[in-house]
Design an enzyme around this catalytic site. Structure first.
Site: not given
Ligand code: NAI
Length: 335
Positions: A263, A258, A295, A234
């Site tokens: 955005e 991305d 994105h 993000r």
């Molecule tokens: P996920 O929930 O599987 O992984 C997120 C990780 O971040 C977890 O391991 C969690 O423990 C860790 N985390 C959370 N808060 C934290 C902090 N304060 N400090 C350190 N680590 C922390 O999520 P996933 O599926 O891997 O997605 C991650 C992010 O990617 C989403 O939240 C979304 O914002 C973004 N995303 C972007 C997309 C795009 O098209 N550019 C598409 C899908 C997701």
């Protein structure tokens, strides 16, 4: 169930129609959800929204007045929804908690390879039959140190891809992944240490109060000279002004993003005839060593299929009076 699909994009409609199989009455509109467009939902039971839609407190109150009972997000990220307001007003909210993490991690890798090996600049030259190679020098990824911030579903795949490239891996997460540590040589460390030691940093944490502007001037000043930063998570996880200062001073060697903090009003639309009056975006775009995509990391057939199927699954559960396992309003305590 009558569902109004906000921010419906041409590329996703066929996937949603296929997954729906005429079960629900879907109405697709271009408009993004906001406090102004909430009134379009009059007469519907549910709405579906995407990451650029804004379900803030006022919008949720309006949706409630207009009879909306369910909000189905077509995204993982839910930083754009005031879940507490939804819970208080008894509107159920569900997301698509997982869809092809490969789509995002592979896109992050594409940004990294393209920016490091100057693929865009090289291709522009070739289009003009200019085969001069000056200023196109990159570096091998093999044996470089890659810092992965957030080793959840997407970060996990990113670790495995980078491991395949022969990189040394540093990880930072509030929950460490034993499998990555034991089988993919990921060394977990502090955020500060990761930033100091990495040649490449890739961000995969959700946006929340702890990660907002996580990458700021303090961390940047201690990074390696010429570090490459990749952000597919993000936009607001970076302090973009501080990133621009880092690019200007040469501290940051390249940036591949991305996502962008402002955005919401800009991405997903053609602005070629009304260039956005956004000074930060213009400055970012002016650097040759900044590569921006709008994105679209999720834009693979597999991810779009997963998103559509889970979105329809959430509406199926609700229409049967059942809970869906993807309900976000269950995750927060009652207020
Ligand atoms: P996920 O929930 O599987 O992984 C997120 C990780 O971040 C977890 O391991 C969690 O423990 C860790 N985390 C959370 N808060 C934290 C902090 N304060 N400090 C350190 N680590 C922390 O999520 P996933 O599926 O891997 O997605 C991650 C992010 O990617 C989403 O939240 C979304 O914002 C973004 N995303 C972007 C997309 C795009 O098209 N550019 C598409 C899908 C997701």
């Amino acid at each position: 169930m009558k569902v109004l699909v906000y921010s419906a994009k041409e590329f996703e409609i066929p996937y949603l129609k296929t997954a729906n199989n005429n079960k629900h009455q879907l109405t697709f509109i271009n408009d993004a959800l906001s406090s102004k467009t909430a009134m379009l939902s009059v007469g519907f039971d549910a709405i579906s929204i995407f990451s650029a839609d804004e379900a803030c407190f006022i919008t949720i109150e309006k949706l409630k007045d207009f009879g909306i009972k369910y909000i189905g997000l077509r995204s993982v990220g839910h930083d754009n929804v005031n879940l507490r307001a939804a819970l208080r007003l008894n509107i159920k909210v569900a997301n698509v908690p997982a869809y092809s993490p490969y789509a995002i991690a592979e896109h992050a890798t594409a940004l990294l390879l393209a920016i490091n090996r100057k693929i865009i600049a090289s291709n522009w030259r070739v289009k003009q039959y200019n085969f001069n190679l000056n200023n196109l020098v990159g570096f091998d990824l093999n044996k470089k140190t890659v810092g992965i911030i957030g080793t959840g579903k997407i970060g996990n795949v990113m670790c495995k891809i980078m491991n395949g490239f022969g990189c040394n891996l540093l990880g930072y997460d509030i929950e460490e992944d034993e499998d990555l540590r034991n089988h993919y040589n990921v060394n977990y460390t502090s955020l500060e240490d990761l930033c100091e030691k990495s040649d490449i940093i890739s961000l995969h944490v959700p946006l929340n109060t702890d990660t907002h502007q996580l990458i700021n001037e303090d961390l940047i000043s201690n990074m390696k000279d010429g570090v490459i930063i990749i952000n597919t998570a993000r936009g607001s996880i970076l302090n973009t002004e501080h990133i621009i200062d880092g690019l200007r001073s040469g501290k940051i060697g390249a940036l591949g993003i991305d996502v962008y903090e402002n955005e919401k009003e800009i991405f997903f639309k053609d602005h070629s005839l009304d260039i956005p009056d956004d000074d930060i975006l213009m400055r970012l775009n002016s650097f040759p060593n900044v590569l921006i995509t709008g994105h679209h990391a999720f834009l693979t057939e597999e991810a779009l299929t997963n998103i559509a199927e889970t979105t329809i699954h959430n509406f199926n559960c609700w229409s049967k009076g059942e809970e869906t396992e993807n309900e976000l309003t269950n995750l927060i305590e009652s207020v």
